[in-house]
Design a protein around this motif. Structure first.
Motif, PDB file in Angstrom:
ATOM      1  N   THR A 132     -52.305  40.218  25.462  1.00  0.00           N
ATOM      2  CA  THR A 132     -51.612  41.109  24.524  1.00  0.00           C
ATOM      3  C   THR A 132     -51.179  40.348  23.281  1.00  0.00           C
ATOM      4  O   THR A 132     -51.353  40.825  22.145  1.00  0.00           O
ATOM      5  N   ILE A 133     -50.607  39.177  23.467  1.00  0.00           N
ATOM      6  CA  ILE A 133     -50.199  38.347  22.327  1.00  0.00           C
ATOM      7  C   ILE A 133     -51.417  37.992  21.474  1.00  0.00           C
ATOM      8  O   ILE A 133     -51.373  38.042  20.229  1.00  0.00           O
ATOM      9  N   GLY A 134     -52.525  37.655  22.130  1.00  0.00           N
ATOM     10  CA  GLY A 134     -53.746  37.318  21.405  1.00  0.00           C
ATOM     11  C   GLY A 134     -54.266  38.484  20.582  1.00  0.00           C
ATOM     12  O   GLY A 134     -54.663  38.314  19.420  1.00  0.00           O
ATOM     13  N   VAL A 135     -54.263  39.694  21.158  1.00  0.00           N
ATOM     14  CA  VAL A 135     -54.732  40.889  20.441  1.00  0.00           C
ATOM     15  C   VAL A 135     -53.837  41.172  19.244  1.00  0.00           C
ATOM     16  O   VAL A 135     -54.320  41.492  18.145  1.00  0.00           O
ATOM     17  N   PHE A 136     -52.524  41.034  19.431  1.00  0.00           N
ATOM     18  CA  PHE A 136     -51.582  41.305  18.337  1.00  0.00           C
ATOM     19  C   PHE A 136     -51.786  40.315  17.193  1.00  0.00           C
ATOM     20  O   PHE A 136     -51.734  40.686  16.020  1.00  0.00           O
ATOM     21  N   ILE A 137     -52.022  39.053  17.526  1.00  0.00           N
ATOM     22  CA  ILE A 137     -52.267  38.034  16.488  1.00  0.00           C
ATOM     23  C   ILE A 137     -53.539  38.372  15.711  1.00  0.00           C
ATOM     24  O   ILE A 137     -53.581  38.262  14.479  1.00  0.00           O
ATOM     25  N   VAL A 138     -54.574  38.806  16.420  1.00  0.00           N
ATOM     26  CA  VAL A 138     -55.825  39.169  15.757  1.00  0.00           C
ATOM     27  C   VAL A 138     -55.620  40.352  14.810  1.00  0.00           C
ATOM     28  O   VAL A 138     -56.108  40.345  13.672  1.00  0.00           O
ATOM     29  N   LEU A 139     -54.871  41.364  15.247  1.00  0.00           N
ATOM     30  CA  LEU A 139     -54.671  42.560  14.441  1.00  0.00           C
ATOM     31  C   LEU A 139     -53.781  42.314  13.227  1.00  0.00           C
ATOM     32  O   LEU A 139     -54.002  42.892  12.158  1.00  0.00           O
ATOM     33  N   VAL A 140     -52.776  41.460  13.376  1.00  0.00           N
ATOM     34  CA  VAL A 140     -51.797  41.254  12.302  1.00  0.00           C
ATOM     35  C   VAL A 140     -52.138  40.042  11.440  1.00  0.00           C
ATOM     36  O   VAL A 140     -52.374  40.158  10.234  1.00  0.00           O
ATOM     37  N   SER A 141     -52.181  38.877  12.060  1.00  0.00           N
ATOM     38  CA  SER A 141     -52.319  37.641  11.291  1.00  0.00           C
ATOM     39  C   SER A 141     -53.708  37.471  10.688  1.00  0.00           C
ATOM     40  O   SER A 141     -53.846  37.056   9.529  1.00  0.00           O
ATOM     41  N   LEU A 142     -54.751  37.769  11.453  1.00  0.00           N
ATOM     42  CA  LEU A 142     -56.107  37.556  10.963  1.00  0.00           C
ATOM     43  C   LEU A 142     -56.541  38.595   9.939  1.00  0.00           C
ATOM     44  O   LEU A 142     -57.574  38.436   9.296  1.00  0.00           O
ATOM     45  N   LYS A 143     -55.758  39.672   9.768  1.00  0.00           N
ATOM     46  CA  LYS A 143     -56.070  40.666   8.746  1.00  0.00           C
ATOM     47  C   LYS A 143     -56.014  40.034   7.356  1.00  0.00           C
ATOM     48  O   LYS A 143     -56.874  40.291   6.505  1.00  0.00           O
ATOM     49  N   ARG A 144     -54.991  39.206   7.109  1.00  0.00           N
ATOM     50  CA  ARG A 144     -54.873  38.530   5.815  1.00  0.00           C
ATOM     51  C   ARG A 144     -56.038  37.565   5.600  1.00  0.00           C
ATOM     52  O   ARG A 144     -56.580  37.479   4.495  1.00  0.00           O
ATOM     53  N   PHE A 145     -56.405  36.858   6.656  1.00  0.00           N
ATOM     54  CA  PHE A 145     -57.529  35.914   6.563  1.00  0.00           C
ATOM     55  C   PHE A 145     -58.825  36.660   6.247  1.00  0.00           C
ATOM     56  O   PHE A 145     -59.616  36.229   5.399  1.00  0.00           O
ATOM     57  N   GLU A 146     -59.028  37.795   6.908  1.00  0.00           N
ATOM     58  CA  GLU A 146     -60.235  38.589   6.690  1.00  0.00           C
ATOM     59  C   GLU A 146     -60.271  39.131   5.266  1.00  0.00           C
ATOM     60  O   GLU A 146     -61.319  39.114   4.606  1.00  0.00           O
ATOM     61  N   THR A 147     -59.126  39.621   4.789  1.00  0.00           N
ATOM     62  CA  THR A 147     -59.062  40.180   3.447  1.00  0.00           C
ATOM     63  C   THR A 147     -59.358  39.126   2.390  1.00  0.00           C
ATOM     64  O   THR A 147     -60.052  39.378   1.407  1.00  0.00           O
TER      65      THR A 147
END
Length: 232
Positions: A132-147
């Protein structure tokens, strides 16, 4: 399985589903807070039903050893049906709009929540919490990296005030071609006021991520054919 284990797993399923669903709700996605909670609870209940079935089968075999060859408990059957069946819900969040597909991340998050819910129902607490923590990090933190690093273009709308339409179109096409900017739509407004010599058009464009909208406005204002450019 004792009663308090059932309560713990259901509460954990609500927390896990709500934690991931909150991020989707915050981003105003089709499937949000409550949807993710319900999917996670449903998956957890399904896996607990599987656990009860295995336990009952084992107890029956212990009481009647002769039934050992007749009774079988498939550990993965119900879980596989959940993972496959939740696909219809994910498909409902995918939207096709103007040549682009949206909602794939939300569909994937629903599928992952179902998998985590199965892990919760089976009692794999460590796996459930850290996934769950891993999924949340992907959805929130990696969004900025992707953008920042992967987003190829962004949508912008420019309102352009001009004098001559033919000259405007020629200059705009020349500039956009030079900057590798794609034009999605052009709207020319019909001016009823004869006293005003200026006319207005609305350009919808796709800008490469390395170009700022302010830079485009500054460049276009240099042309004599263009009176004013504003971002809308």
């Amino acid at each position: 399985m004792v009663w308090y284990e059932v309560i713990i797993r259901l509460i954990l399923a609500i927390i896990v589903g709500g934690f991931i669903g909150y991020e989707r709700e915050y981003k105003n996605r089709p499937a949000g807070f409550r949807t993710h909670i319900l999917v996670c609870i449903g998956a957890a209940v399904t896996s607990m039903i599987q656990m009860y079935a295995i336990q009952e089968t084992s107890n029956m075999i212990l009481l009647h050893p002769a039934l050992e060859s007749a009774l079988k408990a498939d550990v993965g059957r119900l879980g596989a049906q959940v993972i496959t069946g939740v696909g219809f819900l994910g498909a409902g969040t995918i939207i096709h709009e103007k040549g682009s597909v949206k909602g794939l991340t939300t569909a994937a998050s629903i599928w992952v929540v179902a998998c985590i819910g199965l892990a919760v129902g089976l009692g794999y607490y460590f796996l459930s919490i850290f996934s769950t923590i891993g999924v949340f990090i992907v959805l929130v933190s990696l969004k900025r990296f992707e953008t920042r690093f992967f987003q190829k273009s962004k949508l912008a709308k420019l309102e352009v005030q001009y004098i001559d339409r033919v000259e405007l179109v020629m200059k705009m096409e020349e500039y956009f071609s030079l900057k590798n900017i794609k034009v999605q739509n052009i709207e020319f407004e019909i001016e009823e006021d004869e006293e005003n010599p200026y006319k207005t058009s609305l350009y919808t464009i796709l800008i490469p991520r390395n170009i700022k909208t302010s830079e485009i406005i500054r460049d276009l204002c240099i042309y004599n054919e263009i009176i004013k450019v504003v971002s809308v």
